[in-house]
Design a protein around this motif. Sequence first.
Motif, PDB file in Angstrom:
ATOM      1  N   ALA A  80       0.829  -1.212   0.000  1.00 18.27           N
ATOM      2  CA  ALA A  80       0.000   0.000   0.000  1.00 18.27           C
ATOM      3  C   ALA A  80       0.857   1.252   0.000  1.00 18.27           C
ATOM      4  O   ALA A  80       0.515   2.257  -0.631  1.00 18.27           O
ATOM      5  CB  ALA A  80      -0.936  -0.003   1.203  1.00 18.27           C
ATOM      6  N   ALA A  81       1.986   1.203   0.703  1.00 19.82           N
ATOM      7  CA  ALA A  81       2.857   2.376   0.791  1.00 19.82           C
ATOM      8  C   ALA A  81       3.380   2.785  -0.577  1.00 19.82           C
ATOM      9  O   ALA A  81       3.585   3.970  -0.853  1.00 19.82           O
ATOM     10  CB  ALA A  81       4.017   2.089   1.739  1.00 19.82           C
ATOM     11  N   LEU A  82       3.620   1.813  -1.474  1.00 15.61           N
ATOM     12  CA  LEU A  82       4.218   2.093  -2.771  1.00 15.61           C
ATOM     13  C   LEU A  82       3.203   2.235  -3.895  1.00 15.61           C
ATOM     14  O   LEU A  82       3.592   2.486  -5.043  1.00 15.61           O
ATOM     15  CB  LEU A  82       5.217   0.985  -3.124  1.00 15.61           C
ATOM     16  CG  LEU A  82       6.522   1.048  -2.329  1.00 15.61           C
ATOM     17  CD1 LEU A  82       7.241  -0.289  -2.340  1.00 15.61           C
ATOM     18  CD2 LEU A  82       7.420   2.138  -2.903  1.00 15.61           C
ATOM     19  N   ASP A  83       1.929   2.105  -3.594  1.00 12.40           N
ATOM     20  CA  ASP A  83       0.890   2.202  -4.619  1.00 12.40           C
ATOM     21  C   ASP A  83       0.926   3.587  -5.278  1.00 12.40           C
ATOM     22  O   ASP A  83       0.735   4.608  -4.616  1.00 12.40           O
ATOM     23  CB  ASP A  83      -0.486   1.959  -3.999  1.00 12.40           C
ATOM     24  CG  ASP A  83      -1.598   2.004  -5.035  1.00 12.40           C
ATOM     25  OD1 ASP A  83      -1.366   1.571  -6.174  1.00 12.40           O
ATOM     26  OD2 ASP A  83      -2.694   2.492  -4.697  1.00 12.40           O
ATOM     27  N   GLY A  84       1.186   3.624  -6.580  1.00 13.05           N
ATOM     28  CA  GLY A  84       1.206   4.882  -7.315  1.00 13.05           C
ATOM     29  C   GLY A  84       2.482   5.687  -7.173  1.00 13.05           C
ATOM     30  O   GLY A  84       2.598   6.772  -7.756  1.00 13.05           O
ATOM     31  N   VAL A  85       3.444   5.189  -6.441  1.00 12.89           N
ATOM     32  CA  VAL A  85       4.690   5.930  -6.202  1.00 12.89           C
ATOM     33  C   VAL A  85       5.615   5.808  -7.410  1.00 12.89           C
ATOM     34  O   VAL A  85       5.846   4.716  -7.931  1.00 12.89           O
ATOM     35  CB  VAL A  85       5.408   5.400  -4.932  1.00 12.89           C
ATOM     36  CG1 VAL A  85       6.818   5.949  -4.829  1.00 12.89           C
ATOM     37  CG2 VAL A  85       4.596   5.768  -3.696  1.00 12.89           C
ATOM     38  N   GLU A  86       6.150   6.921  -7.857  1.00 13.99           N
ATOM     39  CA  GLU A  86       7.079   6.927  -8.976  1.00 13.99           C
ATOM     40  C   GLU A  86       8.535   7.031  -8.525  1.00 13.99           C
ATOM     41  O   GLU A  86       9.430   6.548  -9.216  1.00 13.99           O
ATOM     42  CB  GLU A  86       6.740   8.074  -9.923  1.00 13.99           C
ATOM     43  CG  GLU A  86       5.361   7.939 -10.570  1.00 13.99           C
ATOM     44  CD  GLU A  86       5.128   8.956 -11.659  1.00 13.99           C
ATOM     45  OE1 GLU A  86       5.794   8.877 -12.705  1.00 13.99           O
ATOM     46  OE2 GLU A  86       4.285   9.846 -11.441  1.00 13.99           O
ATOM     47  N   VAL A  87       8.768   7.676  -7.396  1.00 13.17           N
ATOM     48  CA  VAL A  87      10.138   7.851  -6.894  1.00 13.17           C
ATOM     49  C   VAL A  87      10.169   7.513  -5.405  1.00 13.17           C
ATOM     50  O   VAL A  87       9.314   7.991  -4.651  1.00 13.17           O
ATOM     51  CB  VAL A  87      10.644   9.300  -7.094  1.00 13.17           C
ATOM     52  CG1 VAL A  87      12.098   9.425  -6.619  1.00 13.17           C
ATOM     53  CG2 VAL A  87      10.518   9.734  -8.543  1.00 13.17           C
TER      54      VAL A  87
END
Length: 524
Positions: A80-87
């Motif tokens: 969940a923490a990295l959902d949609g994260v680009e950097v």
Amino acid sequence: MNGPSATGPSTARPAPGPGALCLVTGATGYIGGRLVRELLVAGYRVRCLSRNPDRLRDQPWADRVETVRADLADPASLTAALDGVEVVHYLVHSLGTGADFERTEATAARNLAEAAARAGTRRIVYLGALLPRGVEPAALSPHLRSRAAVGEILRSGAVPTAELRAAVVLGSGSASFEMLRHLTERLPVMVTPRWVRTLIQPIAVRDVLRYLVAASALPREVNRGFDIGGPEVLSYREMMLRYARFAGLPRRVIVPVPVLSPALSSHWVGLVTPVPRGLARPLVESLRHEVVCREHDIARFVPDPPQGLLGFDEAVSLALARIKDAEVTTRWSSAALPGAPSGPLPTDPGWAGGSLYEDVRQAAVSASAADLWRVVEGIGGEHGWYSFPLAWALRGWLDRLAGGVGLRRGRRDPHRLRVGDSLDFWRVEEIEPGRLLRLRAEMRLPGLAWLELRAQPDGPTRSRYIQRAVFHPRGLAGHLYWWTVAPFHSVVFGGMARNIAHEAARQDRAPAGRRRPSLVGGLS
């Protein structure tokens, strides 16, 4: 290496730019807390990962970021923490404490790299350590060896990684700067280990942050490490002498000797500076070998500013100005030290049936609750603890000798506190402005301890001060500890309640422009 090529053509989407979502790990730390603001200024969206997001709620940028509760040791929590994260900005370090810290750091890096690949993250930016030339990994300090291993793990993953390698970071509140500052100011004559002659290429925190932000938008094909440093190469001895000259101190006498090992040096630094032994040791070990940039390739992607990188004198000038104006946004102590006591609040249901010792004191105050709160929020640091100074000083020294943080951490701001701030050997766990300050002890104890300070209105010009010390013992040693120190509570805690009430009344009578703590019973 399994990662993408550092030079080959890219077939992926364009590099992330302003508007992209960045995940910052280590946002409660010295660099992380400052980087969040810089990313927001640059137009990025920011999400902060923390095991305890409540510690971020009082940050000045808290209402402009997302927070997510996750643990790098738990791969499932990273989805969940990295959902949609680009950097991802990877700023987590254990600072070399604990027997298995190298394995812990490697596992965390591997978990993050794998989770980022699954999430489709396009870039990882890691702040590592500048390594000495020609030194085999086995000869490196555990601290440097672990930093290098983490960089290798991240670069070997499927997500392109920029590893920025820095040596000493100069900035208000950094551990390196506080160590330099206090050693120079407090010791006009120093018998020092040989590492004071080691060459170092320090860098200003402002330039570190500039590189970290710019690295977010590096091209997809860039997957490598970069040495970053300021424009000057100096020995630690030269840095101390130049700091003394810049700060207007008499010339320092520095006598290097060959007998002080890193272990002895860390004890020495721990006794003289606010930096505790557990943090001083990895810093000292990093200075045993020459750490000078071997390349400046980062300039191909992030050109130097027109005025150039900040030099040593400029970095010191900015840091001292921030300290003087009480504008230190983060400090080395912003992050909780590994191994520091932690636990649930003493009011949680889980405490039911367990041993819990309390010392409760109350005092009627001839002042408004606002004046009382001003004293409560200003406690600690230069203002002292309004109680038997020798007892507090002795407790601080004993904690330092046991490898704890002692009293010298002080405060980030002389008048205002926020959740997560360190306060001498306490940590601000809860603050309700005007009403409640709860501190959790981070000294070495056989149990968990809290100190609650409350300001309660009792009419327009009167109030009541309520003070509650709470201790949850761990084993027989914890019970023995409480009953050993209990006879001194009337002096320490009783005196504290009386003096805080007295100081609040004094401030109530003072003109508005002169309302400052008087150091009653303080550690001045």
